[in-house]
Design a protein around this motif. Structure first.
Motif, PDB file in Angstrom:
ATOM      1  N   LEU A 161       0.858  -1.187   0.000  1.00 36.18           N
ATOM      2  CA  LEU A 161       0.000   0.000   0.000  1.00 36.18           C
ATOM      3  C   LEU A 161       0.893   1.235   0.000  1.00 36.18           C
ATOM      4  O   LEU A 161       2.015   1.206   0.487  1.00 36.18           O
ATOM      5  CB  LEU A 161      -0.888   0.025   1.254  1.00 36.18           C
ATOM      6  N   PHE A 162       0.361   2.329  -0.545  1.00 34.64           N
ATOM      7  CA  PHE A 162       1.117   3.576  -0.539  1.00 34.64           C
ATOM      8  C   PHE A 162       1.258   4.102   0.897  1.00 34.64           C
ATOM      9  O   PHE A 162       0.371   3.882   1.726  1.00 34.64           O
ATOM     10  CB  PHE A 162       0.401   4.643  -1.374  1.00 34.64           C
ATOM     11  N   THR A 217       0.525   6.803   2.060  1.00 33.91           N
ATOM     12  CA  THR A 217      -0.607   7.630   2.486  1.00 33.91           C
ATOM     13  C   THR A 217      -1.603   6.855   3.338  1.00 33.91           C
ATOM     14  O   THR A 217      -2.310   7.441   4.137  1.00 33.91           O
ATOM     15  CB  THR A 217      -1.352   8.179   1.252  1.00 33.91           C
ATOM     16  N   VAL A 218      -1.683   5.535   3.162  1.00 28.69           N
ATOM     17  CA  VAL A 218      -2.653   4.762   3.952  1.00 28.69           C
ATOM     18  C   VAL A 218      -2.030   3.590   4.712  1.00 28.69           C
ATOM     19  O   VAL A 218      -2.715   2.929   5.476  1.00 28.69           O
ATOM     20  CB  VAL A 218      -3.790   4.200   3.056  1.00 28.69           C
ATOM     21  N   PHE A 219      -0.742   3.318   4.491  1.00 28.88           N
ATOM     22  CA  PHE A 219      -0.243   2.058   5.061  1.00 28.88           C
ATOM     23  C   PHE A 219      -0.084   2.088   6.576  1.00 28.88           C
ATOM     24  O   PHE A 219      -0.090   3.132   7.205  1.00 28.88           O
ATOM     25  CB  PHE A 219       0.995   1.536   4.327  1.00 28.88           C
ATOM     26  N   SER A 220      -0.033   0.887   7.161  1.00 26.91           N
ATOM     27  CA  SER A 220       0.062   0.761   8.612  1.00 26.91           C
ATOM     28  C   SER A 220       1.525   0.770   9.031  1.00 26.91           C
ATOM     29  O   SER A 220       2.421   0.660   8.204  1.00 26.91           O
ATOM     30  CB  SER A 220      -0.561  -0.560   9.051  1.00 26.91           C
ATOM     31  N   LEU A 256       3.308   4.678 -11.028  1.00 23.37           N
ATOM     32  CA  LEU A 256       2.142   5.012 -10.215  1.00 23.37           C
ATOM     33  C   LEU A 256       2.599   5.631  -8.891  1.00 23.37           C
ATOM     34  O   LEU A 256       3.458   5.086  -8.209  1.00 23.37           O
ATOM     35  CB  LEU A 256       1.313   3.753  -9.967  1.00 23.37           C
ATOM     36  N   SER A 292       1.365   7.954  -5.211  1.00 23.27           N
ATOM     37  CA  SER A 292       0.189   8.086  -4.344  1.00 23.27           C
ATOM     38  C   SER A 292      -0.612   9.337  -4.713  1.00 23.27           C
ATOM     39  O   SER A 292      -1.813   9.340  -4.599  1.00 23.27           O
ATOM     40  CB  SER A 292       0.589   8.072  -2.871  1.00 23.27           C
ATOM     41  N   CYS A 293       0.033  10.368  -5.189  1.00 29.87           N
ATOM     42  CA  CYS A 293      -0.699  11.562  -5.610  1.00 29.87           C
ATOM     43  C   CYS A 293      -0.717  11.624  -7.136  1.00 29.87           C
ATOM     44  O   CYS A 293       0.346  11.521  -7.765  1.00 29.87           O
ATOM     45  CB  CYS A 293      -0.039  12.807  -5.038  1.00 29.87           C
ATOM     46  N   ILE A 346      -9.033   5.317   6.738  1.00 29.52           N
ATOM     47  CA  ILE A 346      -7.990   4.347   7.083  1.00 29.52           C
ATOM     48  C   ILE A 346      -6.853   5.083   7.756  1.00 29.52           C
ATOM     49  O   ILE A 346      -6.198   5.922   7.153  1.00 29.52           O
ATOM     50  CB  ILE A 346      -7.463   3.626   5.835  1.00 29.52           C
ATOM     51  N   ASN A 366      -3.438   4.225   9.822  1.00 29.58           N
ATOM     52  CA  ASN A 366      -2.520   3.135  10.160  1.00 29.58           C
ATOM     53  C   ASN A 366      -3.146   1.768   9.909  1.00 29.58           C
ATOM     54  O   ASN A 366      -3.047   0.854  10.723  1.00 29.58           O
ATOM     55  CB  ASN A 366      -2.057   3.238  11.615  1.00 29.58           C
ATOM     56  N   GLY A 367      -3.821   1.641   8.788  1.00 32.14           N
ATOM     57  CA  GLY A 367      -4.356   0.352   8.392  1.00 32.14           C
ATOM     58  C   GLY A 367      -5.685  -0.013   9.039  1.00 32.14           C
ATOM     59  O   GLY A 367      -6.309  -0.996   8.677  1.00 32.14           O
ATOM     60  N   SER A 412      -0.104  19.448   6.374  1.00 36.40           N
ATOM     61  CA  SER A 412       1.144  20.190   6.496  1.00 36.40           C
ATOM     62  C   SER A 412       1.317  21.134   5.300  1.00 36.40           C
ATOM     63  O   SER A 412       0.758  20.899   4.240  1.00 36.40           O
ATOM     64  CB  SER A 412       2.309  19.203   6.586  1.00 36.40           C
ATOM     65  N   GLU A 423      -8.184  -3.515  -2.969  1.00 34.81           N
ATOM     66  CA  GLU A 423      -6.873  -3.784  -2.359  1.00 34.81           C
ATOM     67  C   GLU A 423      -6.682  -2.973  -1.078  1.00 34.81           C
ATOM     68  O   GLU A 423      -6.188  -3.483  -0.093  1.00 34.81           O
ATOM     69  CB  GLU A 423      -5.744  -3.429  -3.331  1.00 34.81           C
ATOM     70  N   CYS A 424      -7.043  -1.689  -1.137  1.00 35.12           N
ATOM     71  CA  CYS A 424      -6.739  -0.829   0.007  1.00 35.12           C
ATOM     72  C   CYS A 424      -7.978  -0.215   0.650  1.00 35.12           C
ATOM     73  O   CYS A 424      -7.877   0.442   1.679  1.00 35.12           O
ATOM     74  CB  CYS A 424      -5.780   0.293  -0.409  1.00 35.12           C
ATOM     75  N   PHE A 463     -10.942   9.768  -1.965  1.00 30.03           N
ATOM     76  CA  PHE A 463      -9.853  10.257  -2.808  1.00 30.03           C
ATOM     77  C   PHE A 463     -10.025  11.739  -3.133  1.00 30.03           C
ATOM     78  O   PHE A 463      -9.083  12.517  -3.082  1.00 30.03           O
ATOM     79  CB  PHE A 463      -9.760   9.443  -4.102  1.00 30.03           C
ATOM     80  N   GLY A 486      -7.039  13.720  -2.039  1.00 27.29           N
ATOM     81  CA  GLY A 486      -6.219  13.955  -3.232  1.00 27.29           C
ATOM     82  C   GLY A 486      -5.132  12.923  -3.443  1.00 27.29           C
ATOM     83  O   GLY A 486      -4.239  13.128  -4.254  1.00 27.29           O
ATOM     84  N   LYS A 487      -5.192  11.833  -2.693  1.00 28.38           N
ATOM     85  CA  LYS A 487      -4.153  10.804  -2.854  1.00 28.38           C
ATOM     86  C   LYS A 487      -4.767   9.413  -2.883  1.00 28.38           C
ATOM     87  O   LYS A 487      -5.767   9.155  -2.208  1.00 28.38           O
ATOM     88  CB  LYS A 487      -3.168  10.885  -1.692  1.00 28.38           C
ATOM     89  N   PHE A 488      -4.135   8.525  -3.615  1.00 22.18           N
ATOM     90  CA  PHE A 488      -4.587   7.147  -3.692  1.00 22.18           C
ATOM     91  C   PHE A 488      -3.951   6.314  -2.595  1.00 22.18           C
ATOM     92  O   PHE A 488      -3.002   6.743  -1.944  1.00 22.18           O
ATOM     93  CB  PHE A 488      -4.233   6.553  -5.055  1.00 22.18           C
ATOM     94  N   GLY A 489      -4.501   5.093  -2.431  1.00 16.81           N
ATOM     95  CA  GLY A 489      -3.997   4.227  -1.365  1.00 16.81           C
ATOM     96  C   GLY A 489      -3.058   3.135  -1.843  1.00 16.81           C
ATOM     97  O   GLY A 489      -2.259   2.616  -1.079  1.00 16.81           O
ATOM     98  N   CYS A 490      -3.167   2.772  -3.128  1.00 16.96           N
ATOM     99  CA  CYS A 490      -2.315   1.697  -3.635  1.00 16.96           C
ATOM    100  C   CYS A 490      -2.322   1.720  -5.163  1.00 16.96           C
ATOM    101  O   CYS A 490      -3.155   2.387  -5.766  1.00 16.96           O
ATOM    102  CB  CYS A 490      -2.797   0.344  -3.102  1.00 16.96           C
ATOM    103  N   PRO A 491      -1.413   0.965  -5.797  1.00 15.42           N
ATOM    104  CA  PRO A 491      -1.367   0.957  -7.267  1.00 15.42           C
ATOM    105  C   PRO A 491      -2.701   0.546  -7.896  1.00 15.42           C
ATOM    106  O   PRO A 491      -3.087   1.058  -8.956  1.00 15.42           O
ATOM    107  CB  PRO A 491      -0.277  -0.083  -7.574  1.00 15.42           C
ATOM    108  N   TYR A 548      -5.538   2.982  -9.260  1.00 22.59           N
ATOM    109  CA  TYR A 548      -5.514   3.536 -10.619  1.00 22.59           C
ATOM    110  C   TYR A 548      -6.386   2.722 -11.563  1.00 22.59           C
ATOM    111  O   TYR A 548      -6.962   3.249 -12.501  1.00 22.59           O
ATOM    112  CB  TYR A 548      -4.073   3.590 -11.151  1.00 22.59           C
ATOM    113  N   LEU A 549      -6.503   1.407 -11.312  1.00 21.05           N
ATOM    114  CA  LEU A 549      -7.369   0.569 -12.139  1.00 21.05           C
ATOM    115  C   LEU A 549      -8.820   0.711 -11.698  1.00 21.05           C
ATOM    116  O   LEU A 549      -9.729   0.837 -12.516  1.00 21.05           O
ATOM    117  CB  LEU A 549      -6.931  -0.896 -12.045  1.00 21.05           C
TER     118      LEU A 549
END
Ligand SMILES: [Zn+2]
Ligand SMILES: [Zn+2]
Lengths: 356, 179
Positions: free
Chosen positions: A40-41, A43-46, A165, A167-168, B18, B20-21, B45, B82-83, B90, B94-99, B102-103
């Protein structure tokens, strides 16, 4: 700590003031954002995910042993003291985000500090190459060598349509951010900067001050970088950025000559007053220091001040930041004490020049 | 279902948060979601100005706002498996969680990418050697063929023969890869 020892420990290769157009372009920077396929990216990972990413990277470090990655050092954020992290931020080697907010954040640093690879920042991997003067192509070449070595060892998140790919989505595609740090006192003094910025923006480039808040650019130092990362090749991005930078350089040179022609006495007065302030001050705030350093640097570039090396702007803009001052002092400093320390450091640095 | 925040209006927006998971479901009305969204940006920030710009794009562009509204209403259907990222989430961060995001959000993504990247939506830069696989080889062949053409025009046949062999080698690799 003595000033000589402090300088030895603090200066990075990119502060040496060399390279093409180094009278106006202070540094060139290339950043490539990369992510690992099966994680995971950030931005969300644990916490657990972040640990796995770092362990994964640690395992491949021994294989990153070809030029330019020999003798890289791994710095883990949670093993550094706050002050050490702050100094790395002030040197532009890591981002404030990595220092403060990352989970298992780390940085791989090359010996001369030209290359830094941030781990677990907004993306899993961010390769950064920093060179002095206008050398974007060379910086990209080095970044690509680093990228290729890493790609031999890991599976990147990559897609035929979207490219690398991230995260942003503002970084997706090439993941490339190319930026140039420029010293533009002539354009600021002749009040051309405010007109120039919107026209640069229209070309898909971003201009911002590096030091100072908001629209204010302390030390007349501006950063110009590309915004588009998708649908344009790395070479095209550099070509367009170089074109704009070269145009700004000639406008800056023209502005300086205009000032010389129309108000030379006032210019000389400003330059030498600032040198007077820097050589004699006992208390100085960062804003005033930045302005005086900019004036003196311009005086050196235009031939009014001799026997002082032009690197003092590059060096002292960094070394008079709070983190560095505290490192020099050997402990924490209150804001007022920082201003006193800053004055002392600048005087000592200029004194070294006189006795060269 | 009532909005968790005001307990007055019906909850029309459903987020998966989400941290920390750990996933938490949040159910809000439109007004409260708006407020929360703003708050979220205030807390980010200072280095994240590009994301504010992304958020700005959604708010400013009238057509886009409409797409956003529609997308938000269907957000329960649109979630990355996946995430756990939802499309409305989103739009907020403004950010995705995993590859895989995009799909998942492929259809929604094109107009966003076009606005962010000066009308572009397709990569045309570096292709990684391994992850790019056959694509990398195809591009290499294209470049070699161009070189071959110029060499033939310049009548440098010896060099041209070398390049031709190289092209054959890559073509063989490609066939083996696809077989
Ligand atoms: Zn509500
Ligand atoms: Zn996802």
């Amino acid at each position: 700590m003595s000033i000589e020892k402090f300088l030895n420990q603090s200066l990075s290769n990119w502060m040496n003031g060399e390279g093409p157009h180094s009278d106006i372009v202070l540094t060139s920077r290339i950043r490539l954002a990369r992510n690992l396929k099966d994680f995971l990216f950030p931005t969300v990972f644990s916490q657990e995910d972040s640990k796995r990413v770092l362990e994964y990277i640690e395992k491949i470090i021994p294989f990153l042993n070809e030029y330019p990655l020999k003798n890289i050092e791994l710095l883990k954020m949670d093993q550094l003291q706050e002050l050490q992290k702050q100094v790395l931020v002030e040197k532009h080697l890591i981002s404030p985000n990595l220092a403060k907010e990352s989970l298992n954040g780390a940085c791989l640093l090359s010996e001369n500090e030209n290359i830094s690879i941030m781990i677990n920042e907004e993306d899993h991997i961010r390769i950064q190459v920093l060179l002095s003067g206008l050398q974007l192509e060379r910086a990209l070449e080095i970044a690509n060598m680093v990228d290729d070595q890493i790609e031999k060892q890991v599976d990147y998140a990559y897609n035929e349509v979207y490219g690398y790919l991230t995260s942003c989505p503002t970084n997706v595609g090439t993941g490339l951010r190319a930026s140039v740090m420029m010293h533009l006192p002539g354009l600021v003094m002749t009040q051309q900067m405010s007109q120039l910025i919107p026209s640069i923006n229209q070309l898909g480039l971003v201009v911002r001050g590096i030091y100072g808040e908001g629209s204010e650019a302390l030390g007349n130092i501006f950063q110009i970088s590309n915004q588009i990362t998708l649908g344009k090749s790395e070479q095209d991005v550099l070509f367009d950025l170089n074109g704009v930078v070269e145009q700004i350089i000639s406008q800056e040179r023209a502005a300086r000559e205009t000032i010389r022609k129309t108000s030379e006495v006032q210019l000389e007065d400003k330059v030498f007053r600032s040198l007077g302030v820097l050589t004699n001050c006992r208390i100085i705030e960062s804003k005033e220091a930045a302005q005086c350093l900019s004036d003196v640097r311009m005086g050196i570039d235009m031939g009014y001040i001799k026997n002082i090396s032009k690197t003092i702007l590059n060096e002292l803009m960094i070394l008079t930041q709070p983190g560095f001052l505290q490192q020099y002092a050997g402990g924490p400093l209150r804001p007022f004490d920082r201003d006193v320390r800053r004055a002392k450091l600048i005087r000592e640095r200029l004194f070294l020049e006189r006795n060269k | 279902m009532l909005c968790e925040e005001c307990q007055m209006r019906p909850a029309t927006l459903h987020f998966t948060k989400i941290i920390n998971g750990e996933k938490t479901e949040i159910h809000l009305c439109e007004q409260c979601a708006q407020e929360k969204g703003n708050l979220f940006f205030m807390n980010q920030s200072p280095g994240l100005t590009i994301n504010n710009l992304l958020a700005g794009l959604f708010n400013v562009h009238p057509n886009f706002n409409q797409t956003q509204q529609e997308a938000v209403q269907h957000n329960e259907l649109l979630q990355c498996n996946e995430c756990g990222m939802t499309f409305s989430r989103f739009l907020k961060v403004g950010k995705f969680g995993c590859p895989n995001c995009y799909l998942t959000f492929h259809d929604q993504l094109t107009p966003i990418l076009k606005r962010l990247h000066g009308g572009n939506w397709k990569h045309s830069g570096k292709i990684p050697k391994r992850a790019g696989g056959s694509l990398y080889i195809k591009k290499k062949i294209d470049i070699l063929k161009e070189t071959l053409q110029t060499l033939i025009e310049k009548e440098e046949f010896e060099k041209a023969a070398e390049i031709r062999d190289e092209i054959r080698m890559y073509e063989r690799q490609l066939q083996e890869g696809e077989a």
